[in-house]
Design a protein around this motif. Structure first.
Motif, PDB file in Angstrom:
ATOM      1  N   LYS A 149      15.002  10.418  -8.128  1.00 34.94           N
ATOM      2  CA  LYS A 149      16.070  10.368  -7.120  1.00 34.94           C
ATOM      3  C   LYS A 149      15.504  10.776  -5.762  1.00 34.94           C
ATOM      4  O   LYS A 149      14.845  11.788  -5.642  1.00 34.94           O
ATOM      5  N   GLY A 150      15.747   9.966  -4.759  1.00 29.99           N
ATOM      6  CA  GLY A 150      15.277  10.309  -3.427  1.00 29.99           C
ATOM      7  C   GLY A 150      13.792  10.077  -3.210  1.00 29.99           C
ATOM      8  O   GLY A 150      13.227  10.487  -2.205  1.00 29.99           O
ATOM      9  N   GLN A 151      13.121   9.432  -4.161  1.00 29.81           N
ATOM     10  CA  GLN A 151      11.669   9.238  -4.024  1.00 29.81           C
ATOM     11  C   GLN A 151      11.268   7.899  -3.405  1.00 29.81           C
ATOM     12  O   GLN A 151      10.093   7.562  -3.391  1.00 29.81           O
ATOM     13  N   ASN A 152      12.216   7.132  -2.919  1.00 29.03           N
ATOM     14  CA  ASN A 152      11.888   5.816  -2.345  1.00 29.03           C
ATOM     15  C   ASN A 152      11.109   4.908  -3.278  1.00 29.03           C
ATOM     16  O   ASN A 152      10.084   4.336  -2.888  1.00 29.03           O
ATOM     17  N   VAL A 153      11.578   4.799  -4.491  1.00 33.81           N
ATOM     18  CA  VAL A 153      10.944   3.865  -5.424  1.00 33.81           C
ATOM     19  C   VAL A 153      11.358   2.454  -5.020  1.00 33.81           C
ATOM     20  O   VAL A 153      12.525   2.179  -4.778  1.00 33.81           O
ATOM     21  N   ARG A 154      10.387   1.561  -4.924  1.00 33.75           N
ATOM     22  CA  ARG A 154      10.656   0.221  -4.409  1.00 33.75           C
ATOM     23  C   ARG A 154      11.292  -0.693  -5.455  1.00 33.75           C
ATOM     24  O   ARG A 154      12.185  -1.465  -5.151  1.00 33.75           O
ATOM     25  N   LEU A 202      19.639   4.353  -9.919  1.00 28.62           N
ATOM     26  CA  LEU A 202      18.813   4.661  -8.731  1.00 28.62           C
ATOM     27  C   LEU A 202      19.057   3.656  -7.603  1.00 28.62           C
ATOM     28  O   LEU A 202      18.515   3.814  -6.511  1.00 28.62           O
ATOM     29  N   ASN A 203      19.832   2.616  -7.920  1.00 32.13           N
ATOM     30  CA  ASN A 203      20.083   1.547  -6.952  1.00 32.13           C
ATOM     31  C   ASN A 203      18.772   0.914  -6.442  1.00 32.13           C
ATOM     32  O   ASN A 203      18.547   0.782  -5.241  1.00 32.13           O
ATOM     33  N   ILE A 204      17.919   0.596  -7.389  1.00 27.87           N
ATOM     34  CA  ILE A 204      16.672  -0.115  -7.043  1.00 27.87           C
ATOM     35  C   ILE A 204      16.594  -1.382  -7.902  1.00 27.87           C
ATOM     36  O   ILE A 204      17.116  -1.407  -9.007  1.00 27.87           O
ATOM     37  N   PRO A 205      15.958  -2.435  -7.374  1.00 28.71           N
ATOM     38  CA  PRO A 205      15.929  -3.691  -8.123  1.00 28.71           C
ATOM     39  C   PRO A 205      14.923  -3.696  -9.285  1.00 28.71           C
ATOM     40  O   PRO A 205      13.989  -2.887  -9.313  1.00 28.71           O
ATOM     41  N   ILE A 206      15.156  -4.617 -10.205  1.00 27.00           N
ATOM     42  CA  ILE A 206      14.175  -4.896 -11.265  1.00 27.00           C
ATOM     43  C   ILE A 206      13.418  -6.145 -10.831  1.00 27.00           C
ATOM     44  O   ILE A 206      14.034  -7.132 -10.428  1.00 27.00           O
ATOM     45  N   LEU A 207      12.107  -6.092 -10.871  1.00 28.94           N
ATOM     46  CA  LEU A 207      11.313  -7.286 -10.570  1.00 28.94           C
ATOM     47  C   LEU A 207      10.739  -7.848 -11.865  1.00 28.94           C
ATOM     48  O   LEU A 207       9.961  -7.173 -12.547  1.00 28.94           O
ATOM     49  N   ALA A 235       2.091   4.199  -8.923  1.00 28.93           N
ATOM     50  CA  ALA A 235       2.843   4.166 -10.179  1.00 28.93           C
ATOM     51  C   ALA A 235       3.657   5.442 -10.291  1.00 28.93           C
ATOM     52  O   ALA A 235       3.136   6.503 -10.621  1.00 28.93           O
ATOM     53  N   ALA A 236       4.945   5.352  -9.979  1.00 25.52           N
ATOM     54  CA  ALA A 236       5.783   6.550  -9.945  1.00 25.52           C
ATOM     55  C   ALA A 236       6.096   7.049 -11.354  1.00 25.52           C
ATOM     56  O   ALA A 236       6.177   8.259 -11.579  1.00 25.52           O
ATOM     57  N   ASN A 296       0.826  -1.200   0.000  1.00 24.52           N
ATOM     58  CA  ASN A 296       0.000   0.000   0.000  1.00 24.52           C
ATOM     59  C   ASN A 296       0.876   1.272   0.000  1.00 24.52           C
ATOM     60  O   ASN A 296       1.689   1.457   0.891  1.00 24.52           O
ATOM     61  N   GLY A 297       0.696   2.100  -1.021  1.00 21.99           N
ATOM     62  CA  GLY A 297       1.414   3.370  -1.095  1.00 21.99           C
ATOM     63  C   GLY A 297       2.862   3.271  -1.564  1.00 21.99           C
ATOM     64  O   GLY A 297       3.523   4.292  -1.740  1.00 21.99           O
ATOM     65  N   GLN A 298       3.370   2.054  -1.763  1.00 20.49           N
ATOM     66  CA  GLN A 298       4.747   1.883  -2.229  1.00 20.49           C
ATOM     67  C   GLN A 298       4.873   2.299  -3.698  1.00 20.49           C
ATOM     68  O   GLN A 298       3.976   2.044  -4.494  1.00 20.49           O
ATOM     69  N   LYS A 299       6.005   2.900  -4.018  1.00 22.39           N
ATOM     70  CA  LYS A 299       6.200   3.416  -5.388  1.00 22.39           C
ATOM     71  C   LYS A 299       6.888   2.394  -6.295  1.00 22.39           C
ATOM     72  O   LYS A 299       7.870   1.766  -5.893  1.00 22.39           O
ATOM     73  N   PHE A 300       6.371   2.289  -7.497  1.00 22.98           N
ATOM     74  CA  PHE A 300       6.954   1.387  -8.497  1.00 22.98           C
ATOM     75  C   PHE A 300       7.080   2.104  -9.835  1.00 22.98           C
ATOM     76  O   PHE A 300       6.232   2.914 -10.195  1.00 22.98           O
ATOM     77  N   VAL A 301       8.150   1.741 -10.546  1.00 22.76           N
ATOM     78  CA  VAL A 301       8.283   2.195 -11.932  1.00 22.76           C
ATOM     79  C   VAL A 301       7.882   1.021 -12.815  1.00 22.76           C
ATOM     80  O   VAL A 301       8.247  -0.125 -12.529  1.00 22.76           O
TER      81      VAL A 301
END
Ligand SMILES: [Zn+2]
Length: 310
Positions: free
Chosen positions: A245-250, A270-275, A220-221, A198-203
């Motif tokens: 940047k800095g938006q806490n994208v999961r 961004l140092n975020i994983p790809i799912l 949906a960021a 809930n509320g988590q950001k994703f690209v």
């Protein structure tokens, strides 16, 4: 006349009627399903009385399919065309139906079932033009990743099969009842599991995930596509890097058929994983049916720890 002989005459008479009117009973209902999720649902609801042909696999982008001879051959056999509609298959389904579809599977007939006609669609647009990219004016057609939509369509399908093949009406109803009981319980489990999203950001790459995100209230960021159907450009990616940047994208979510290059570029920076989610049935080795599709999707989305950007 002996009883046996009488019975034999009766059998012959019945056979004669069946041969004279072959449409009076369907041995098997041939279903032409445009995508793997509808093929899987058709198997669940049709059971032993249907033969299902999936026109595409999870590794194909259903927006872009060629109306090849094997699909024409499958369409020729079809008693029911079961697709998404809302223009998703606009590039190929109309050609197939026009060239090879029988009179009973034309639009507006009993043999024509477009799933998107039966659910509320996200992003219906009054005006759409080419400058907006490859948009779907009838609303976003990627409806299958909200499990409530699956249930609605399962019921429509069972009713439709009973119309096409009334001899097995009771079986279709029973199959739906069984499916519905299990599915209701699954939805409760999945929603509990997905509450943390809930509320988590994703690209996302393309807004093919809109219904999943809406169902679980995920955010949906951004899309890697600058406009729907337009491949990611360097300029668009640079812009995303700055804004995200800095938006806490999961995480960045991609389907099995999308090019991962753009996702990898952004993921590293961004140092975020790809799912890698299966997107539909057969999208990976574990997503073997509709239930497993949602199990695997929820499992993958929730396995990862909440990411904090510096
Ligand atoms: Zn699309």
């Amino acid at each position: 006349m002996t009883y046996r002989l009488k019975k034999l005459y009766k059998v012959i008479a019945v056979l004669g009627v069946l041969i004279a009117s072959p449409s009076s009973a369907h041995a098997t209902v041939n279903i032409f399903a445009c995508t793997p999720e509808w093929a899987a649902l058709a198997e669940d609801i049709g059971g032993a009385h249907v033969k299902v042909k999936a026109a595409t696999t999870a590794q194909q982008d259903v927006h872009h399919i060629r109306a090849k001879p094997s699909l024409l051959a499958a369409m020729r056999q079809a008693d029911l065309v079961f697709c998404t509609g809302a223009s998703l298959e606009i590039g190929w389904l109309p050609i197939l139906v026009k060239k090879a579809g029988g009179p009973n599977v034309q639009p507006e007939t009993e043999g024509w079932l477009m799933a998107a006609d039966y659910v509320e669609k996200i992003g219906m647009m009054e005006h759409a033009d080419r400058s907006m990219g490859h948009v779907h004016p009838e609303g976003n057609p990627h409806i299958h990743l909200n499990p409530h939509n699956i249930l609605t369509i399962a019921e429509v399908l069972s009713t439709r099969l009973a119309l096409i093949d009334p001899d097995h009406r009771a079986d279709y109803q029973a199959n739906f009842a069984r499916f519905s009981d299990a599915w209701d319980k699954n939805i409760v489990t999945w929603q509990k599991q997905g509450a943390m999203l809930n509320g988590q950001k994703f690209v996302v790459y393309h807004n093919a995930w809109a219904y999943l995100l809406q169902w679980l209230n995920m955010d949906a960021a951004a899309s890697l596509e600058p406009k729907p159907g337009i491949p990611p450009s360097a300029a668009h990616l640079e812009k995303l890097l700055t804004t995200l940047k800095g938006q806490n994208v999961r995480a960045i979510i991609v389907t099995p058929y999308e090019n991962r290059k753009a996702a990898e570029w952004l993921s590293t920076r961004l140092n975020i994983p790809i799912l890698d989610l299966p997107f539909t049935v057969g999208g990976n080795t574990e997503a073997t049916n509709l239930t497993r599709l949602f199990d695997v999707t929820l499992g993958t989305l929730t396995a990862q720890k909440v990411h904090k950007n510096e």
